[in-house]
Design a protein around this motif. Structure first.
Motif, PDB file in Angstrom:
ATOM      1  N   LYS A  87     -36.911 -26.856  11.623  1.00 42.98           N
ATOM      2  CA  LYS A  87     -35.522 -25.853  12.766  1.00 42.98           C
ATOM      3  C   LYS A  87     -34.200 -26.170  11.814  1.00 42.98           C
ATOM      4  N   THR A  88     -32.999 -25.761  11.924  1.00 44.42           N
ATOM      5  CA  THR A  88     -32.375 -25.377  11.365  1.00 44.42           C
ATOM      6  C   THR A  88     -31.367 -24.736  12.367  1.00 44.42           C
ATOM      7  N   LEU A  89     -30.339 -25.635  13.097  1.00 41.55           N
ATOM      8  CA  LEU A  89     -29.952 -24.596  14.085  1.00 41.55           C
ATOM      9  C   LEU A  89     -28.609 -23.484  13.494  1.00 41.55           C
ATOM     10  N   THR A  90     -28.263 -23.334  12.400  1.00 39.78           N
ATOM     11  CA  THR A  90     -27.186 -22.717  12.035  1.00 39.78           C
ATOM     12  C   THR A  90     -27.647 -22.040  11.525  1.00 39.78           C
ATOM     13  N   SER A  91     -29.228 -21.348  10.443  1.00 40.00           N
ATOM     14  CA  SER A  91     -29.798 -20.469  10.182  1.00 40.00           C
ATOM     15  C   SER A  91     -29.917 -19.964  11.442  1.00 40.00           C
ATOM     16  N   LEU A 143     -23.593 -19.983  20.899  1.00 43.04           N
ATOM     17  CA  LEU A 143     -21.919 -19.714  20.860  1.00 43.04           C
ATOM     18  C   LEU A 143     -21.344 -20.738  19.708  1.00 43.04           C
ATOM     19  N   PRO A 144     -20.231 -20.292  18.462  1.00 40.15           N
ATOM     20  CA  PRO A 144     -20.273 -21.586  17.608  1.00 40.15           C
ATOM     21  C   PRO A 144     -19.297 -22.454  18.998  1.00 40.15           C
ATOM     22  N   SER A 145     -19.424 -23.982  18.249  1.00 38.80           N
ATOM     23  CA  SER A 145     -18.899 -25.224  19.069  1.00 38.80           C
ATOM     24  C   SER A 145     -17.359 -24.885  19.291  1.00 38.80           C
ATOM     25  N   GLY A 146     -16.218 -24.066  18.397  1.00 37.17           N
ATOM     26  CA  GLY A 146     -15.436 -25.031  18.648  1.00 37.17           C
ATOM     27  C   GLY A 146     -14.407 -26.221  18.670  1.00 37.17           C
ATOM     28  N   GLY A 147     -16.004 -26.795  18.167  1.00 39.34           N
ATOM     29  CA  GLY A 147     -15.264 -28.516  18.475  1.00 39.34           C
ATOM     30  C   GLY A 147     -16.027 -29.069  19.880  1.00 39.34           C
ATOM     31  N   GLN A 148     -16.262 -28.501  20.894  1.00 35.30           N
ATOM     32  CA  GLN A 148     -16.321 -29.205  21.306  1.00 35.30           C
ATOM     33  C   GLN A 148     -18.209 -29.701  21.448  1.00 35.30           C
ATOM     34  N   SER A 149     -18.305 -30.477  22.025  1.00 37.65           N
ATOM     35  CA  SER A 149     -19.887 -30.883  21.434  1.00 37.65           C
ATOM     36  C   SER A 149     -20.516 -30.713  23.165  1.00 37.65           C
ATOM     37  N   THR A 193     -21.617 -31.281  16.491  1.00 46.14           N
ATOM     38  CA  THR A 193     -21.454 -29.832  18.177  1.00 46.14           C
ATOM     39  C   THR A 193     -22.010 -29.069  18.474  1.00 46.14           C
ATOM     40  N   TYR A 194     -21.893 -28.734  19.644  1.00 42.26           N
ATOM     41  CA  TYR A 194     -23.049 -27.058  19.694  1.00 42.26           C
ATOM     42  C   TYR A 194     -22.292 -26.342  21.257  1.00 42.26           C
ATOM     43  N   GLY A 195     -22.051 -25.252  20.601  1.00 39.01           N
ATOM     44  CA  GLY A 195     -21.401 -24.342  22.112  1.00 39.01           C
ATOM     45  C   GLY A 195     -22.603 -24.091  23.078  1.00 39.01           C
ATOM     46  N   PRO A 196     -21.778 -22.900  23.803  1.00 43.03           N
ATOM     47  CA  PRO A 196     -22.422 -23.104  24.799  1.00 43.03           C
ATOM     48  C   PRO A 196     -23.531 -22.319  24.556  1.00 43.03           C
TER      49      PRO A 196
END
Length: 219
Positions: free
Chosen positions: A104-108, A136-142, A172-175
């Motif tokens: 389980k790799t969230l990035t890929s 979505l990309p996190s943008g630094g938000q967690s 960090t994770y986006g919406p």
């Protein structure tokens, strides 16, 4: 020697009738019917190309393309417009859906699809019992990691604080959003769909309008 002028009154009467048709706008009504005929033919051709281009799942042409495409006619400008009314649908409405197994790799990501006739794995995608999603990309938000990526039991690589409790990994994770495929509204006006339109529209327009006008010009 005697010269005699003989007039074909039948043709003169027919010409007078034609002039009346031209004067009362009948020609424009007939021309517009030709525009509508051409639009219907081109609409079908574009719909079929869009179905292949976006790679909707087999058997869904009527549901996802034909029933969601419109033709709007305007006699004043002798024009007709073809457009889609649907955006992107859930990813399981397209060809080649597959959930990848393993790490389980969230990035890929773990969701593979054949959208746009170009199989790909969606970044940060994952499956749950309620559907297919991506962050979505996190943008630094967690935000809280999706449950599909939670780990349980022994976590040898997760940091611990001074009290021995598990600490933050710093990720960090986006919406989270539902995973969707190509939009019908966009696909109709780009790629091979647009090329089919620009190639076929002038041909059909000339054929259908001329056919209508030839009928009204007979006398």
């Amino acid at each position: 020697m005697k010269l005699t002028f003989s007039a074909n009154t039948k043709n003169l009467k027919a010409f007078a009738k034609l002039s009346g048709r031209l004067a009362d706008g009948a020609w424009k009504r007939e021309a517009h019917k030709g525009v509508i005929d051409a639009g219907r033919r081109v609409k079908t051709q574009v719909q079929r190309e869009t179905f292949k281009q976006a790679a909707y799942r087999p058997g869904s042409y009527t549901k996802n393309v034909a029933s969601e495409t419109r033709q709007r006619n305007d006699e004043a400008s002798l024009s007709t417009a073809i457009f889609g009314v649907k955006g992107g649908l859930k990813i399981d409405e397209y060809r080649g859906l597959k959930v990848l197994r393993g790490s389980k790799t969230l990035t890929s990501g773990t969701i593979r699809s054949g959208v746009w006739q170009n199989p790909r794995v969606f970044d940060r995608s994952f499956a749950t019992p309620s559907g297919y999603f991506a962050t979505l990309p996190s943008g630094g938000q967690s935000t809280t990691a999706p449950m599909a990526f939670w780990t349980f039991g022994n976590k040898p690589n997760q940091p611990r604080d001074a009290g021995g409790r598990f600490g933050s990994t710093g990720k960090t994770y986006g919406p989270v959003r539902r995973l969707a495929g190509p939009s019908l509204r966009k696909e109709l006006v780009q790629g091979e769909s647009a090329r089919v339109f620009h190639r076929e529209a002038p041909v059909q327009l000339s054929e259908k309008v001329n056919k209508r006008l030839e009928k009204i010009m007979r006398f």
